[in-house]
Design a protein around this motif. Structure first.
Motif, PDB file in Angstrom:
ATOM      1  N   UNK A 250       0.821  -1.220   0.000  1.00 36.72           N
ATOM      2  CA  UNK A 250       0.000   0.000   0.000  1.00 36.72           C
ATOM      3  C   UNK A 250       0.851   1.265   0.000  1.00 36.72           C
ATOM      4  N   UNK A 251       0.462   2.207  -0.820  1.00 39.25           N
ATOM      5  CA  UNK A 251       1.058   3.537  -0.826  1.00 39.25           C
ATOM      6  C   UNK A 251       0.130   4.452  -1.615  1.00 39.25           C
ATOM      7  N   UNK A 252      -0.089   5.636  -1.114  1.00 37.56           N
ATOM      8  CA  UNK A 252      -1.003   6.586  -1.741  1.00 37.56           C
ATOM      9  C   UNK A 252      -0.677   6.759  -3.227  1.00 37.56           C
ATOM     10  N   UNK A 253      -1.692   6.574  -4.070  1.00 37.81           N
ATOM     11  CA  UNK A 253      -1.535   6.789  -5.496  1.00 37.81           C
ATOM     12  C   UNK A 253      -1.131   5.575  -6.291  1.00 37.81           C
ATOM     13  N   UNK A 254      -0.791   4.479  -5.635  1.00 39.10           N
ATOM     14  CA  UNK A 254      -0.424   3.273  -6.386  1.00 39.10           C
ATOM     15  C   UNK A 254      -1.642   2.699  -7.094  1.00 39.10           C
ATOM     16  N   UNK A 255      -1.415   2.163  -8.291  1.00 39.67           N
ATOM     17  CA  UNK A 255      -2.513   1.647  -9.099  1.00 39.67           C
ATOM     18  C   UNK A 255      -2.170   0.287  -9.683  1.00 39.67           C
ATOM     19  N   UNK A 256      -3.211  -0.490  -9.953  1.00 41.92           N
ATOM     20  CA  UNK A 256      -3.108  -1.755 -10.677  1.00 41.92           C
ATOM     21  C   UNK A 256      -4.138  -1.690 -11.797  1.00 41.92           C
ATOM     22  N   UNK A 257      -3.689  -1.693 -13.033  1.00 40.28           N
ATOM     23  CA  UNK A 257      -4.577  -1.680 -14.186  1.00 40.28           C
ATOM     24  C   UNK A 257      -4.864  -3.112 -14.616  1.00 40.28           C
ATOM     25  N   UNK A 258      -6.122  -3.383 -15.011  1.00 36.69           N
ATOM     26  CA  UNK A 258      -6.453  -4.715 -15.539  1.00 36.69           C
ATOM     27  C   UNK A 258      -7.318  -4.566 -16.778  1.00 36.69           C
ATOM     28  N   UNK A 259      -7.124  -5.495 -17.722  1.00 37.00           N
ATOM     29  CA  UNK A 259      -7.866  -5.452 -18.973  1.00 37.00           C
ATOM     30  C   UNK A 259      -7.260  -6.381 -20.005  1.00 37.00           C
ATOM     31  N   UNK A 260      -7.739  -6.242 -21.261  1.00 38.98           N
ATOM     32  CA  UNK A 260      -7.389  -7.198 -22.316  1.00 38.98           C
ATOM     33  C   UNK A 260      -5.994  -6.997 -22.892  1.00 38.98           C
ATOM     34  N   UNK A 261      -5.509  -5.747 -22.950  1.00 37.13           N
ATOM     35  CA  UNK A 261      -4.231  -5.464 -23.606  1.00 37.13           C
ATOM     36  C   UNK A 261      -3.074  -5.722 -22.656  1.00 37.13           C
ATOM     37  N   UNK A 262      -2.431  -6.856 -22.826  1.00 37.35           N
ATOM     38  CA  UNK A 262      -1.366  -7.283 -21.914  1.00 37.35           C
ATOM     39  C   UNK A 262      -0.260  -6.241 -21.770  1.00 37.35           C
ATOM     40  N   UNK A 263       0.021  -5.503 -22.846  1.00 44.01           N
ATOM     41  CA  UNK A 263       1.137  -4.552 -22.827  1.00 44.01           C
ATOM     42  C   UNK A 263       0.820  -3.289 -22.038  1.00 44.01           C
ATOM     43  N   UNK A 264      -0.453  -3.018 -21.793  1.00 40.04           N
ATOM     44  CA  UNK A 264      -0.831  -1.758 -21.155  1.00 40.04           C
ATOM     45  C   UNK A 264      -1.448  -1.925 -19.773  1.00 40.04           C
TER      46      UNK A 264
END
Length: 270
Positions: free
Chosen positions: A41-55
């Motif tokens: 945990x840290x303020x502003x950290x993100x985890x993106x999920x979706x179809x485009x493996x590269x992004x």
């Protein structure tokens, strides 16, 4: 994507339904069938999920064009983790809660949260999330602890009878149960208690009183403001499901209807 703030999880990683451990409290784990990531945990950290493996950090539904290239994001803000939908399809959470595009983000509780995205041809794509607790560990085993019973709700005798009639299809374990109408319920109650003078208005008043009482106790989905229009049978459906799931109403309650059981069965079939 840059994973310098996280550690990769292999596709063969055990399901997060079995739990996860970390040295830092509120560490999050995110996993799909293609692998995942764990992030402290840290303020502003993100985890993106979706179809485009590269992004994205966690690839979800990479062979299904119904899933957006960036379907959603999990982020840390104000000391906790949140999930937001940024794709076209809704994301389904436990309890059939649907999170739609650009809708207000939802907070994640400690423990396991599965997210589902329904793609083409009925395919369900699963993203597993797990947030570790205060000590960063799994809850301790409690094999020998007494079983904690569900919270049941106190009903007056006339309320219990009216709700048993109203919700008898649920107690009979029909495949797709729906509540009876006020008129049906009143007619059957009058058959059981002809001296009581049951009317549709009286039934509605008693059931509404129970709904309002449980709503004040924190049971969701029992007010028009919560479910929106058109309401239809939704409020009564939610009420009866709560009463059945909490074991407030149980199948043996149907014995109260024995006096008019044949009539009730015939009414259901009509």
């Amino acid at each position: 994507m840059n994973d310098e703030d996280g550690q990769r999880l292999p596709p063969a990683h055990d399901s997060l339904a079995f739990g996860a451990r970390a040295t830092v409290p509120a560490t999050i784990f995110a996993l799909s069938i293609t692998g995942g990531i764990t992030v402290k945990p840290r303020e502003g950290r993100t985890i993106l999920f979706g179809r485009n493996r590269l992004d994205v950090h966690v690839c979800l539904g990479e062979t299904d064009r119904r899933v957006s290239r960036q379907q959603g994001v999990v982020f840390h803000q104000d000391g906790r983790w949140w999930v937001r939908n940024t794709g076209r399809l809704p994301v389904r959470l436990p309890g059939s809660r649907m999170l739609f595009t650009d809708e207000q983000s939802l907070p994640l509780a400690a423990g396991y949260t599965p997210l589902f995205v329904r793609g083409s041809k009925g395919r369900e794509h699963l993203l597993e999330l797990f947030v570790t607790g205060e000590d960063g560990r799994l809850p301790g085993t409690r094999h020998n602890d007494p079983t904690q019973p569900p919270r049941t709700w106190k009903l007056q005798e006339d309320e219990r009878l009216a709700l048993t009639v109203l919700g008898q299809r649920y107690l009979l374990h029909e495949a797709f149960p729906r509540p009876l109408s006020w008129e049906q319920t009143a007619e059957l109650l009058d058959e059981l208690q002809p001296e009581a003078g049951w009317t549709a208005k009286q039934v509605a008043h008693k059931v509404t009183a129970v709904r309002n009482r449980l709503s004040r106790e924190g049971v969701p989905g029992l007010t028009r403001e919560e479910v929106g229009e058109p309401v239809g049978n939704t409020l009564n459906d939610n009420l009866i499901k709560e009463l059945v799931l909490s074991t407030t109403l149980i199948p043996p309650d149907l014995a109260r209807l024995d006096r008019g059981q044949g009539y009730i069965t015939n009414q259901i079939a009509m």
